[in-house]
Scaffold this motif. Structure first.
Motif, PDB file in Angstrom:
ATOM      1  N   ILE A  44       0.844  -1.199   0.000  1.00  0.00           N
ATOM      2  CA  ILE A  44       0.000   0.000   0.000  1.00  0.00           C
ATOM      3  C   ILE A  44       0.879   1.248   0.000  1.00  0.00           C
ATOM      4  O   ILE A  44       0.620   2.208  -0.746  1.00  0.00           O
ATOM      5  CB  ILE A  44      -0.948   0.009   1.210  1.00  0.00           C
ATOM      6  CG1 ILE A  44      -1.743  -1.297   1.272  1.00  0.00           C
ATOM      7  CG2 ILE A  44      -1.876   1.215   1.148  1.00  0.00           C
ATOM      8  CD1 ILE A  44      -2.529  -1.622   0.022  1.00  0.00           C
ATOM      9  N   THR A  45       1.931   1.269   0.801  1.00  0.00           N
ATOM     10  CA  THR A  45       2.870   2.395   0.789  1.00  0.00           C
ATOM     11  C   THR A  45       3.500   2.553  -0.581  1.00  0.00           C
ATOM     12  O   THR A  45       3.619   3.675  -1.096  1.00  0.00           O
ATOM     13  CB  THR A  45       3.964   2.186   1.850  1.00  0.00           C
ATOM     14  OG1 THR A  45       3.368   2.100   3.146  1.00  0.00           O
ATOM     15  CG2 THR A  45       4.969   3.334   1.841  1.00  0.00           C
ATOM     16  N   ALA A  46       3.903   1.450  -1.193  1.00  0.00           N
ATOM     17  CA  ALA A  46       4.540   1.498  -2.511  1.00  0.00           C
ATOM     18  C   ALA A  46       3.585   2.034  -3.576  1.00  0.00           C
ATOM     19  O   ALA A  46       4.001   2.748  -4.498  1.00  0.00           O
ATOM     20  CB  ALA A  46       5.049   0.110  -2.896  1.00  0.00           C
ATOM     21  N   ILE A  47       2.314   1.708  -3.466  1.00  0.00           N
ATOM     22  CA  ILE A  47       1.316   2.228  -4.400  1.00  0.00           C
ATOM     23  C   ILE A  47       1.115   3.727  -4.191  1.00  0.00           C
ATOM     24  O   ILE A  47       1.023   4.500  -5.158  1.00  0.00           O
ATOM     25  CB  ILE A  47      -0.014   1.459  -4.249  1.00  0.00           C
ATOM     26  CG1 ILE A  47       0.128   0.041  -4.821  1.00  0.00           C
ATOM     27  CG2 ILE A  47      -1.159   2.203  -4.936  1.00  0.00           C
ATOM     28  CD1 ILE A  47      -1.079  -0.844  -4.583  1.00  0.00           C
ATOM     29  N   LEU A  48       1.047   4.155  -2.945  1.00  0.00           N
ATOM     30  CA  LEU A  48       0.864   5.582  -2.664  1.00  0.00           C
ATOM     31  C   LEU A  48       2.099   6.392  -3.072  1.00  0.00           C
ATOM     32  O   LEU A  48       1.978   7.543  -3.519  1.00  0.00           O
ATOM     33  CB  LEU A  48       0.544   5.786  -1.184  1.00  0.00           C
ATOM     34  CG  LEU A  48      -0.802   5.201  -0.743  1.00  0.00           C
ATOM     35  CD1 LEU A  48      -0.971   5.306   0.768  1.00  0.00           C
ATOM     36  CD2 LEU A  48      -1.974   5.885  -1.447  1.00  0.00           C
ATOM     37  N   LEU A  49       3.275   5.798  -2.971  1.00  0.00           N
ATOM     38  CA  LEU A  49       4.479   6.471  -3.454  1.00  0.00           C
ATOM     39  C   LEU A  49       4.462   6.622  -4.970  1.00  0.00           C
ATOM     40  O   LEU A  49       4.997   7.597  -5.511  1.00  0.00           O
ATOM     41  CB  LEU A  49       5.732   5.707  -3.023  1.00  0.00           C
ATOM     42  CG  LEU A  49       6.188   5.873  -1.583  1.00  0.00           C
ATOM     43  CD1 LEU A  49       7.304   4.894  -1.259  1.00  0.00           C
ATOM     44  CD2 LEU A  49       6.650   7.306  -1.309  1.00  0.00           C
ATOM     45  N   ALA A  50       3.843   5.661  -5.660  1.00  0.00           N
ATOM     46  CA  ALA A  50       3.775   5.727  -7.123  1.00  0.00           C
ATOM     47  C   ALA A  50       3.019   6.970  -7.579  1.00  0.00           C
ATOM     48  O   ALA A  50       3.314   7.533  -8.638  1.00  0.00           O
ATOM     49  CB  ALA A  50       3.113   4.467  -7.684  1.00  0.00           C
ATOM     50  N   GLU A  51       2.051   7.396  -6.778  1.00  0.00           N
ATOM     51  CA  GLU A  51       1.319   8.617  -7.116  1.00  0.00           C
ATOM     52  C   GLU A  51       2.232   9.834  -7.104  1.00  0.00           C
ATOM     53  O   GLU A  51       2.059  10.776  -7.882  1.00  0.00           O
ATOM     54  CB  GLU A  51       0.155   8.817  -6.145  1.00  0.00           C
ATOM     55  CG  GLU A  51      -0.689  10.042  -6.450  1.00  0.00           C
ATOM     56  CD  GLU A  51      -2.004  10.060  -5.696  1.00  0.00           C
ATOM     57  OE1 GLU A  51      -2.610  11.131  -5.631  1.00  0.00           O
ATOM     58  OE2 GLU A  51      -2.433   9.001  -5.190  1.00  0.00           O
ATOM     59  N   LYS A  52       3.246   9.802  -6.228  1.00  0.00           N
ATOM     60  CA  LYS A  52       4.195  10.900  -6.138  1.00  0.00           C
ATOM     61  C   LYS A  52       5.377  10.721  -7.090  1.00  0.00           C
ATOM     62  O   LYS A  52       6.190  11.633  -7.256  1.00  0.00           O
ATOM     63  CB  LYS A  52       4.710  11.019  -4.700  1.00  0.00           C
ATOM     64  CG  LYS A  52       3.631  11.434  -3.697  1.00  0.00           C
ATOM     65  CD  LYS A  52       4.194  11.446  -2.285  1.00  0.00           C
ATOM     66  CE  LYS A  52       3.191  12.055  -1.318  1.00  0.00           C
ATOM     67  NZ  LYS A  52       3.033  13.513  -1.502  1.00  0.00           N
ATOM     68  N   ASP A  53       5.471   9.508  -7.679  1.00  0.00           N
ATOM     69  CA  ASP A  53       6.561   9.193  -8.607  1.00  0.00           C
ATOM     70  C   ASP A  53       7.926   9.405  -7.956  1.00  0.00           C
ATOM     71  O   ASP A  53       8.864   9.903  -8.574  1.00  0.00           O
ATOM     72  CB  ASP A  53       6.440  10.023  -9.891  1.00  0.00           C
ATOM     73  CG  ASP A  53       7.282   9.444 -11.026  1.00  0.00           C
ATOM     74  OD1 ASP A  53       7.515   8.212 -11.025  1.00  0.00           O
ATOM     75  OD2 ASP A  53       7.724  10.216 -11.898  1.00  0.00           O
ATOM     76  N   ALA A  54       8.016   9.038  -6.681  1.00  0.00           N
ATOM     77  CA  ALA A  54       9.273   9.168  -5.936  1.00  0.00           C
ATOM     78  C   ALA A  54       9.201   8.270  -4.714  1.00  0.00           C
ATOM     79  O   ALA A  54       8.135   7.824  -4.312  1.00  0.00           O
ATOM     80  CB  ALA A  54       9.514  10.618  -5.536  1.00  0.00           C
ATOM     81  N   GLY A  55      10.382   8.016  -4.108  1.00  0.00           N
ATOM     82  CA  GLY A  55      10.425   7.146  -2.945  1.00  0.00           C
ATOM     83  C   GLY A  55      10.491   5.677  -3.336  1.00  0.00           C
ATOM     84  O   GLY A  55      10.337   5.311  -4.498  1.00  0.00           O
ATOM     85  N   HIS A  56      10.705   4.838  -2.325  1.00  0.00           N
ATOM     86  CA  HIS A  56      10.909   3.406  -2.581  1.00  0.00           C
ATOM     87  C   HIS A  56      10.634   2.629  -1.297  1.00  0.00           C
ATOM     88  O   HIS A  56      10.913   3.133  -0.202  1.00  0.00           O
ATOM     89  CB  HIS A  56      12.345   3.153  -3.038  1.00  0.00           C
ATOM     90  CG  HIS A  56      12.672   1.717  -3.296  1.00  0.00           C
ATOM     91  ND1 HIS A  56      12.470   1.111  -4.525  1.00  0.00           N
ATOM     92  CD2 HIS A  56      13.172   0.758  -2.488  1.00  0.00           C
ATOM     93  CE1 HIS A  56      12.839  -0.154  -4.448  1.00  0.00           C
ATOM     94  NE2 HIS A  56      13.267  -0.397  -3.223  1.00  0.00           N
ATOM     95  N   VAL A  57      10.086   1.428  -1.430  1.00  0.00           N
ATOM     96  CA  VAL A  57       9.860   0.542  -0.282  1.00  0.00           C
ATOM     97  C   VAL A  57      10.578  -0.778  -0.522  1.00  0.00           C
ATOM     98  O   VAL A  57      10.369  -1.418  -1.562  1.00  0.00           O
ATOM     99  CB  VAL A  57       8.361   0.242  -0.065  1.00  0.00           C
ATOM    100  CG1 VAL A  57       8.178  -0.552   1.235  1.00  0.00           C
ATOM    101  CG2 VAL A  57       7.541   1.510  -0.026  1.00  0.00           C
ATOM    102  N   ASP A  58      11.410  -1.182   0.408  1.00  0.00           N
ATOM    103  CA  ASP A  58      11.979  -2.526   0.410  1.00  0.00           C
ATOM    104  C   ASP A  58      11.128  -3.388   1.327  1.00  0.00           C
ATOM    105  O   ASP A  58      11.043  -3.124   2.539  1.00  0.00           O
ATOM    106  CB  ASP A  58      13.431  -2.510   0.894  1.00  0.00           C
ATOM    107  CG  ASP A  58      14.393  -2.055  -0.184  1.00  0.00           C
ATOM    108  OD1 ASP A  58      14.376  -2.653  -1.267  1.00  0.00           O
ATOM    109  OD2 ASP A  58      15.152  -1.097   0.059  1.00  0.00           O
ATOM    110  N   LEU A  59      10.484  -4.400   0.758  1.00  0.00           N
ATOM    111  CA  LEU A  59       9.614  -5.291   1.518  1.00  0.00           C
ATOM    112  C   LEU A  59      10.396  -6.546   1.904  1.00  0.00           C
ATOM    113  O   LEU A  59      10.967  -7.214   1.032  1.00  0.00           O
ATOM    114  CB  LEU A  59       8.386  -5.678   0.697  1.00  0.00           C
ATOM    115  CG  LEU A  59       7.382  -4.564   0.387  1.00  0.00           C
ATOM    116  CD1 LEU A  59       7.790  -3.772  -0.853  1.00  0.00           C
ATOM    117  CD2 LEU A  59       5.987  -5.140   0.170  1.00  0.00           C
TER     118      LEU A  59
END
Length: 205
Positions: A75-90
């Motif tokens: 969910i965090t990774a999807i919300l970051l996609a809206e900003k087109d920045a950031g990254h999540v290591d799961l």
């Protein structure tokens, strides 16, 4: 579409809906969450997970520990996609769940990567991070121990952790070994739950 009162784009809505479809499909064959909660997927899991990023909507490098069914990491990774920045290591050691997570990130065009390793091994692979998240994973003392190697590399590390009604007992134990600044955020989804936001962590013993 609004998520916990926060407006999200049509693209994010479509990504979340596709994730929900993938989840329902995979949950038929592997145990992603308690079966009794699947019918309430959006409220109990998707909206609940979204709170973490909504509390810290920054394009940071996140590490999500014990990602399991994708909560909150995907969910965090999807919300970051809206900003087109950031990254999540799961980080998820279960190979079947890790395969599910990889499919979700790829098909939802989310900003993340999956590491099918034990949490204790993750700091050798993921060198640095800004934020650590976890949901329904372990007691607070254990989570702080997991975070310590990253804390040694980044003194500004922040932790955002979902906790249930027993969180005060866990906090009392943790204060015997750790010093920290803490903000308690009441869950907008579950009355008896909180999100604990830790910063300025320092081990005492």
């Amino acid at each position: 579409m609004e998520l916990n009162g926060v407006r999200v784009s049509r693209e994010t809505q479509e990504r979340l809906q596709h994730f929900a479809q993938l989840f329902q499909k995979w949950a038929k064959t592997i145990n992603l969450v308690a079966p009794s909660t699947i019918d309430d997927l959006w409220r109990r899991h998707i909206s609940d997970s979204a709170q973490i990023f909504q509390l810290h909507p920054v394009n940071d490098h996140w590490v999500d520990l014990g990602s399991g069914g994708g909560f909150p990491g995907v969910i965090t990774a999807i919300l970051l996609a809206e900003k087109d920045a950031g990254h999540v290591d799961l980080v998820e050691s279960n190979q079947k769940k890790a395969a599910f997570l990889r499919v979700c990130l790829r098909e939802c065009d989310a900003r993340g990567a999956v590491h099918a390793i034990r949490i204790e091994e993750a700091t050798a692979v993921i060198q640095n991070c800004d934020v650590i998240s976890a949901r329904a994973l372990a007691e607070l003392e254990t989570l702080l121990d997991y975070a310590e190697p990253w804390l040694m590399r980044n003194e500004n590390l922040r932790l955002l952790l979902h906790k249930g009604r027993d969180y005060e007992r866990e906090l009392q134990k943790a204060r015997g070994r750790w010093q920290f600044d803490l903000v308690k955020h009441q869950s907008v989804v579950e009355r008896d739950s909180v999100i604990l936001e830790f910063s300025h962590l320092r081990r005492l013993i």
